[in-house]
Design a protein around this motif. Structure first.
Motif, PDB file in Angstrom:
ATOM      1  N   MET A  96       4.680 -44.301  27.175  1.00  0.00           N
ATOM      2  CA  MET A  96       3.388 -44.967  27.401  1.00  0.00           C
ATOM      3  C   MET A  96       3.402 -46.442  26.940  1.00  0.00           C
ATOM      4  O   MET A  96       2.938 -47.327  27.631  1.00  0.00           O
ATOM      5  CB  MET A  96       2.335 -44.178  26.638  1.00  0.00           C
ATOM      6  CG  MET A  96       0.950 -44.616  26.899  1.00  0.00           C
ATOM      7  SD  MET A  96      -0.129 -43.518  25.943  1.00  0.00           S
ATOM      8  CE  MET A  96      -1.654 -44.314  26.178  1.00  0.00           C
ATOM      9  N   PHE A  97       3.972 -46.670  25.700  1.00  0.00           N
ATOM     10  CA  PHE A  97       4.030 -48.037  25.185  1.00  0.00           C
ATOM     11  C   PHE A  97       5.426 -48.626  25.355  1.00  0.00           C
ATOM     12  O   PHE A  97       6.420 -47.892  25.369  1.00  0.00           O
ATOM     13  CB  PHE A  97       3.655 -48.062  23.705  1.00  0.00           C
ATOM     14  CG  PHE A  97       2.219 -47.683  23.457  1.00  0.00           C
ATOM     15  CD1 PHE A  97       1.199 -48.604  23.699  1.00  0.00           C
ATOM     16  CD2 PHE A  97       1.882 -46.418  23.027  1.00  0.00           C
ATOM     17  CE1 PHE A  97      -0.132 -48.259  23.494  1.00  0.00           C
ATOM     18  CE2 PHE A  97       0.564 -46.060  22.821  1.00  0.00           C
ATOM     19  CZ  PHE A  97      -0.452 -46.982  23.057  1.00  0.00           C
ATOM     20  N   GLU A  98       5.491 -49.954  25.439  1.00  0.00           N
ATOM     21  CA  GLU A  98       6.796 -50.623  25.538  1.00  0.00           C
ATOM     22  C   GLU A  98       7.568 -50.448  24.221  1.00  0.00           C
ATOM     23  O   GLU A  98       7.008 -50.049  23.209  1.00  0.00           O
ATOM     24  CB  GLU A  98       6.604 -52.108  25.855  1.00  0.00           C
ATOM     25  CG  GLU A  98       5.948 -52.377  27.209  1.00  0.00           C
ATOM     26  CD  GLU A  98       6.747 -51.867  28.401  1.00  0.00           C
ATOM     27  OE1 GLU A  98       7.981 -51.745  28.287  1.00  0.00           O
ATOM     28  OE2 GLU A  98       6.142 -51.579  29.449  1.00  0.00           O
ATOM     29  N   LYS A  99       8.892 -50.848  24.244  1.00  0.00           N
ATOM     30  CA  LYS A  99       9.758 -50.463  23.128  1.00  0.00           C
ATOM     31  C   LYS A  99       9.841 -51.483  21.979  1.00  0.00           C
ATOM     32  O   LYS A  99      10.781 -51.458  21.203  1.00  0.00           O
ATOM     33  CB  LYS A  99      11.169 -50.197  23.669  1.00  0.00           C
ATOM     34  CG  LYS A  99      11.249 -48.920  24.484  1.00  0.00           C
ATOM     35  CD  LYS A  99      12.682 -48.462  24.647  1.00  0.00           C
ATOM     36  CE  LYS A  99      12.837 -47.073  25.232  1.00  0.00           C
ATOM     37  NZ  LYS A  99      11.779 -46.587  26.090  1.00  0.00           N
ATOM     38  N   ASN A 100       8.852 -52.403  21.842  1.00  0.00           N
ATOM     39  CA  ASN A 100       8.930 -53.371  20.739  1.00  0.00           C
ATOM     40  C   ASN A 100       8.820 -52.639  19.409  1.00  0.00           C
ATOM     41  O   ASN A 100       7.832 -51.953  19.152  1.00  0.00           O
ATOM     42  CB  ASN A 100       7.785 -54.381  20.828  1.00  0.00           C
ATOM     43  CG  ASN A 100       7.684 -54.987  22.202  1.00  0.00           C
ATOM     44  OD1 ASN A 100       8.697 -55.312  22.803  1.00  0.00           O
ATOM     45  ND2 ASN A 100       6.485 -55.107  22.719  1.00  0.00           N
ATOM     46  N   GLY A 101       9.834 -52.829  18.551  1.00  0.00           N
ATOM     47  CA  GLY A 101       9.856 -52.079  17.284  1.00  0.00           C
ATOM     48  C   GLY A 101       9.333 -52.900  16.122  1.00  0.00           C
ATOM     49  O   GLY A 101       8.708 -53.951  16.292  1.00  0.00           O
ATOM     50  N   GLU A 102       9.627 -52.380  14.899  1.00  0.00           N
ATOM     51  CA  GLU A 102       9.101 -52.991  13.675  1.00  0.00           C
ATOM     52  C   GLU A 102       9.529 -54.443  13.521  1.00  0.00           C
ATOM     53  O   GLU A 102       8.741 -55.301  13.117  1.00  0.00           O
ATOM     54  CB  GLU A 102       9.575 -52.205  12.437  1.00  0.00           C
ATOM     55  CG  GLU A 102       8.971 -50.816  12.307  1.00  0.00           C
ATOM     56  CD  GLU A 102       9.652 -49.770  13.189  1.00  0.00           C
ATOM     57  OE1 GLU A 102      10.626 -50.115  13.892  1.00  0.00           O
ATOM     58  OE2 GLU A 102       9.209 -48.614  13.184  1.00  0.00           O
ATOM     59  N   VAL A 103      10.811 -54.731  13.845  1.00  0.00           N
ATOM     60  CA  VAL A 103      11.322 -56.100  13.642  1.00  0.00           C
ATOM     61  C   VAL A 103      10.560 -57.076  14.540  1.00  0.00           C
ATOM     62  O   VAL A 103      10.122 -58.147  14.098  1.00  0.00           O
ATOM     63  CB  VAL A 103      12.843 -56.151  13.926  1.00  0.00           C
ATOM     64  CG1 VAL A 103      13.340 -57.587  14.022  1.00  0.00           C
ATOM     65  CG2 VAL A 103      13.594 -55.407  12.829  1.00  0.00           C
ATOM     66  N   ALA A 104      10.357 -56.699  15.779  1.00  0.00           N
ATOM     67  CA  ALA A 104       9.655 -57.589  16.716  1.00  0.00           C
ATOM     68  C   ALA A 104       8.226 -57.837  16.242  1.00  0.00           C
ATOM     69  O   ALA A 104       7.704 -58.964  16.325  1.00  0.00           O
ATOM     70  CB  ALA A 104       9.655 -56.967  18.109  1.00  0.00           C
TER      71      ALA A 104
END
Ligand code: 48F
Length: 263
Positions: free
Chosen positions: A1-9
């Motif tokens: 459902m959501f894009e893959k931007n993680g904690e670092v981004a």
């Protein structure tokens, strides 16, 4: 459902964006201390007129005493001609008797905050004004620190503040008049302390005395009553709105005069 931007981004987005805009506001045209009704209105008009305006608020939330009226009841009142400013901010209000109006505190307060943000005011919340920068008998800026620094025990908070530069400083810190107090303790300004309640005297006097109190420093809102010994007014807000508007006009005159001096 959501894009893959993680904690670092996400962390990088916060640090980069905040640092970018904060860097630009290390030097501003106007710094307004205090995000209550008078400070929000003053900063809104200054930003709308194209001045680079930074608002500093020690709380996490903006709005000061404008969320709640008297006695913890969130109806806020306005005596004429305050309704003119309510119209400018698109705040809905109701007439209760001749020349007396009411509005819902949360609605009125959130409209001021949103209008200030939309006009381009940048905001440092959870940041406390500590002192002025003063050179050649002229205010040149503010000394600030994160609010939690002053709330923790001294032995773990030996954290030096930083300084920002501005051409005009506005004290909108309410009854405490904290910016003016920083001059008083050096013997540079006399502060009378506000008087007992008398709304009819208070509102007109506060707007009348919204002015430059020291070169480069303008006082607005209830801080005016503290500086000049004007009666307090209790839970009515027209003078806060009109004082904020006048503070912006006074600041604009100073900023224009300073610009002309440089040309
Ligand atoms: O007290 P406040 O709402 O001031 P105002 O704009 O309006 C007064 C009315 O709310 C009401 C009244 C008349 O209707 O009697 O009290 O004059 O807002 C002042 C803001 O300044 C912040 C404080 O947290 C509040 O949001 N403030 C105070 N000291 C500092 C500060 C400081 N040292 N640094 C940053 N913010």
């Amino acid at each position: 459902m959501f894009e893959k931007n993680g904690e670092v981004a996400i962390s990088r987005a916060i640090v980069r964006d905040f640092s970018d805009w904060f860097d630009k506001y290390i030097v501003s045209d106007a710094v307004v201390v205090g995000g209550g009704p008078s400070g929000l209105v003053a900063s809104y008009y200054l930003a709308k007129r194209g001045f680079k305006t930074l608002l500093i608020e020690s709380n996490n939330y903006l709005g000061g005493g404008f969320w709640i009226g008297g006695f913890l009841m969130n109806t806020v009142t306005f005596r004429s001609p305050g309704e003119e400013v309510l119209r400018e901010f698109n705040i809905s209000f109701r007439q209760v008797e001749n020349d007396l109006f009411v509005a819902d505190g949360p609605n009125a307060c959130s409209k001021l905050i949103s209008s200030a943000c939309d006009a381009g005011v940048k905001i440092l919340n959870m940041v406390k004004f500590e002192d002025v920068v003063l050179k050649d008998n002229q205010i040149k800026g503010v000394v600030i620190n994160w609010t939690p620094v002053s709330s923790l025990p001294r032995q773990i908070t030996c954290v030096d503040p930083i300084a920002l530069e501005c051409k005009v400083l506005i004290d909108a810190t309410g009854h405490d008049a904290n910016v003016c107090r920083s001059l008083e303790k050096r013997g540079l300004l006399k502060i009378s302390g506000f008087g007992p309640m008398d709304v009819i005297t208070s509102e007109s006097e506060i707007v009348k005395h919204t002015e430059q109190v020291y070169p480069g420093l303008i006082v607005t809102g209830m801080a005016v009553s503290t500086v000049y010994g004007i009666p307090r007014m209790g839970p009515t807000f027209s003078a806060m709105l009109l004082s904020g508007k006048k503070a912006a006009e006074v600041a604009e005159c100073l900023l224009v005069a300073k610009k002309e001096l440089l040309v």
